[in-house]
Write a protein that holds these residues in place. Structure first.
Motif, mmCIF file in Angstrom:
data_model
loop_
_atom_site.group_PDB
_atom_site.id
_atom_site.type_symbol
_atom_site.label_atom_id
_atom_site.label_comp_id
_atom_site.label_asym_id
_atom_site.label_seq_id
_atom_site.Cartn_x
_atom_site.Cartn_y
_atom_site.Cartn_z
ATOM 1 N N GLY A 49 -4.619 -16.544 -10.394
ATOM 2 C CA GLY A 49 -3.713 -17.897 -10.201
ATOM 3 C C GLY A 49 -2.776 -17.595 -9.205
ATOM 4 N N LYS A 50 -2.011 -18.673 -8.678
ATOM 5 C CA LYS A 50 -0.909 -18.746 -7.790
ATOM 6 C C LYS A 50 0.030 -17.445 -7.880
ATOM 7 C CE LYS A 50 2.213 -21.695 -5.559
ATOM 8 N NZ LYS A 50 3.113 -23.153 -5.747
ATOM 9 N N GLY A 51 -0.027 -16.886 -6.446
ATOM 10 C CA GLY A 51 1.139 -15.721 -6.389
ATOM 11 C C GLY A 51 0.462 -14.406 -7.209
ATOM 12 N N GLY A 52 -0.592 -14.522 -7.812
ATOM 13 C CA GLY A 52 -1.064 -13.258 -8.262
ATOM 14 C C GLY A 52 -1.327 -12.014 -7.294
ATOM 15 N N LEU A 53 -1.653 -12.227 -6.101
ATOM 16 C CA LEU A 53 -1.835 -11.257 -4.867
ATOM 17 C C LEU A 53 -0.574 -10.441 -4.936
ATOM 18 C CD1 LEU A 53 -3.668 -9.460 -3.356
ATOM 19 C CD2 LEU A 53 -3.161 -11.162 -1.669
ATOM 20 N N ILE A 54 0.615 -11.437 -4.639
ATOM 21 C CA ILE A 54 1.865 -10.608 -4.263
ATOM 22 C C ILE A 54 2.598 -9.903 -5.483
ATOM 23 C CG2 ILE A 54 3.299 -12.758 -4.327
ATOM 24 C CD1 ILE A 54 4.499 -11.834 -1.813
ATOM 25 N N LYS A 55 2.372 -10.625 -6.679
ATOM 26 C CA LYS A 55 2.717 -9.939 -7.769
ATOM 27 C C LYS A 55 2.106 -8.573 -8.106
ATOM 28 C CE LYS A 55 3.243 -10.112 -12.683
ATOM 29 N NZ LYS A 55 2.828 -11.004 -13.974
ATOM 30 N N HIS A 56 0.765 -8.452 -7.966
ATOM 31 C CA HIS A 56 -0.021 -7.149 -7.841
ATOM 32 C C HIS A 56 0.491 -6.141 -7.013
ATOM 33 C CE1 HIS A 56 -3.163 -4.340 -8.417
ATOM 34 N NE2 HIS A 56 -3.559 -4.779 -6.912
ATOM 35 N N THR A 57 0.578 -6.718 -5.509
ATOM 36 C CA THR A 57 1.085 -5.742 -4.721
ATOM 37 C C THR A 57 2.769 -5.297 -4.826
ATOM 38 O OG1 THR A 57 -0.143 -7.106 -3.052
ATOM 39 C CG2 THR A 57 1.674 -5.562 -2.293
ATOM 40 N N ALA A 58 3.384 -6.260 -5.261
ATOM 41 C CA ALA A 58 4.613 -5.667 -5.595
ATOM 42 C C ALA A 58 4.698 -4.625 -6.935
ATOM 43 C CB ALA A 58 5.671 -6.818 -6.201
ATOM 44 N N GLU A 59 3.648 -4.879 -7.936
ATOM 45 C CA GLU A 59 3.652 -3.917 -8.837
ATOM 46 C C GLU A 59 3.077 -2.457 -8.397
ATOM 47 O OE1 GLU A 59 2.630 -7.075 -12.595
ATOM 48 O OE2 GLU A 59 1.038 -5.571 -11.986
ATOM 49 N N VAL A 60 2.170 -2.593 -7.590
ATOM 50 C CA VAL A 60 1.737 -1.321 -7.100
ATOM 51 C C VAL A 60 2.607 -0.496 -6.273
ATOM 52 C CG1 VAL A 60 -0.202 -0.384 -5.513
ATOM 53 C CG2 VAL A 60 -0.782 -2.333 -6.973
ATOM 54 N N ILE A 61 3.534 -1.215 -5.407
ATOM 55 C CA ILE A 61 4.513 -0.515 -4.443
ATOM 56 C C ILE A 61 5.519 -0.059 -5.636
ATOM 57 C CG2 ILE A 61 6.618 -0.906 -3.106
ATOM 58 C CD1 ILE A 61 4.897 -3.351 -1.730
ATOM 59 N N LYS A 62 6.088 -0.589 -6.494
ATOM 60 C CA LYS A 62 6.782 -0.028 -7.541
ATOM 61 C C LYS A 62 6.409 1.084 -8.194
ATOM 62 C CE LYS A 62 9.746 -2.845 -9.553
ATOM 63 N NZ LYS A 62 10.365 -3.930 -10.113
ATOM 64 N N LEU A 63 4.891 0.980 -8.584
ATOM 65 C CA LEU A 63 4.277 2.011 -9.622
ATOM 66 C C LEU A 63 4.020 3.168 -8.773
ATOM 67 C CD1 LEU A 63 1.692 0.040 -11.468
ATOM 68 C CD2 LEU A 63 3.252 1.591 -12.406
ATOM 69 N N CYS A 64 3.839 3.202 -7.450
ATOM 70 C CA CYS A 64 3.623 4.266 -6.493
ATOM 71 C C CYS A 64 5.064 4.938 -6.315
ATOM 72 C CB CYS A 64 3.303 3.713 -5.171
ATOM 73 S SG CYS A 64 1.357 3.494 -4.710
ATOM 74 N N PHE A 65 6.251 4.372 -6.300
ATOM 75 C CA PHE A 65 7.418 5.171 -6.156
ATOM 76 C C PHE A 65 7.910 5.595 -7.424
ATOM 77 C CE2 PHE A 65 7.027 2.881 -1.889
ATOM 78 C CZ PHE A 65 7.539 3.964 -1.064
ATOM 79 N N VAL A 66 7.828 5.000 -8.444
ATOM 80 C CA VAL A 66 8.130 5.581 -9.694
ATOM 81 C C VAL A 66 7.203 6.859 -10.044
ATOM 82 C CG1 VAL A 66 8.168 4.960 -12.205
ATOM 83 C CG2 VAL A 66 9.028 3.295 -10.440
ATOM 84 N N THR A 67 5.975 6.633 -9.903
ATOM 85 C CA THR A 67 5.105 7.707 -10.481
ATOM 86 C C THR A 67 5.446 8.968 -9.508
ATOM 87 O OG1 THR A 67 3.496 6.077 -10.863
ATOM 88 C CG2 THR A 67 2.710 8.343 -10.380
#
Length: 179
Positions: A49-67
């Motif tokens: 749905g609308k905005g799903g790509l940028i939400k996923h991208t932000a999650e991956v960025i955050k997960l990468c740095f937290v991990t």
């Protein structure tokens, strides 16, 4: 109007320096639809749905740095950010909206012929080639991570991850996609 995910990405880029900010600006100016695009064409799949790509991208960025922090991984922040930011940008060509509200989506012929992984690498290349010192320093390392982010050939990656950066991106992308 920026949403919270675009603001998160831009704030993270600001903290990393002017060259990183410039690449992010190029991406958002070249592909303004990035903030509204879906991450999938199937409503039961991740980030539909609308905005799903940028939400996923932000999650991956955050997960990468937290991990990275949690396990003490020796991975440079700048290529990690770039790889996480660009890994799925090719989905802009894989899906198209069915309705004007950007709620329902369908796959395009591009998805079958080219696929988002290859297109994401091309988008990264096109954005980074404009800034020679960033290109020289990060191009191939980030391109490898993008091209291997699905982990295996049978999952669409033309190469398997061969660096800590590539493995971290693959694993964090998988977490975001599967949770």
């Amino acid at each position: 109007m920026k949403d919270k995910y675009q603001s998160y990405i831009e704030d993270r880029a600001d903290a990393m320096g002017p060259s990183v900010k410039e690449i992010v600006t190029i991406l958002f100016l070249t592909h303004p639809e990035f903030s509204t695009w879906s991450g999938s064409h199937h409503e039961n799949a991740h980030h539909y749905g609308k905005g799903g790509l940028i939400k996923h991208t932000a999650e991956v960025i955050k997960l990468c740095f937290v991990t990275k922090e949690a396990i003490g991984a020796n991975v440079d922040d700048i290529p990690l950010f770039f790889a996480a930011l660009f890994h799925d940008t090719g989905k802009l060509f894989d899906y198209e909206p069915i309705d004007s509200d950007l709620i329902r989506w369908r796959p395009t012929p591009h998805k079958r012929l080219i696929h988002h992984i290859s297109r994401s690498g091309l988008i990264w290349h096109d954005c980074v080639k404009r800034i020679s010192h960033v290109y020289t320093t990060y191009h191939d390392e980030v391109l490898h991570a993008i091209m291997s982010h699905h982990g295996h050939r049978e999952f669409g990656s033309p190469v398997a991850p061969k660096s800590k950066l590539a493995w971290l991106l693959h694993l964090c992308d998988s977490i975001s996609a599967r949770m």
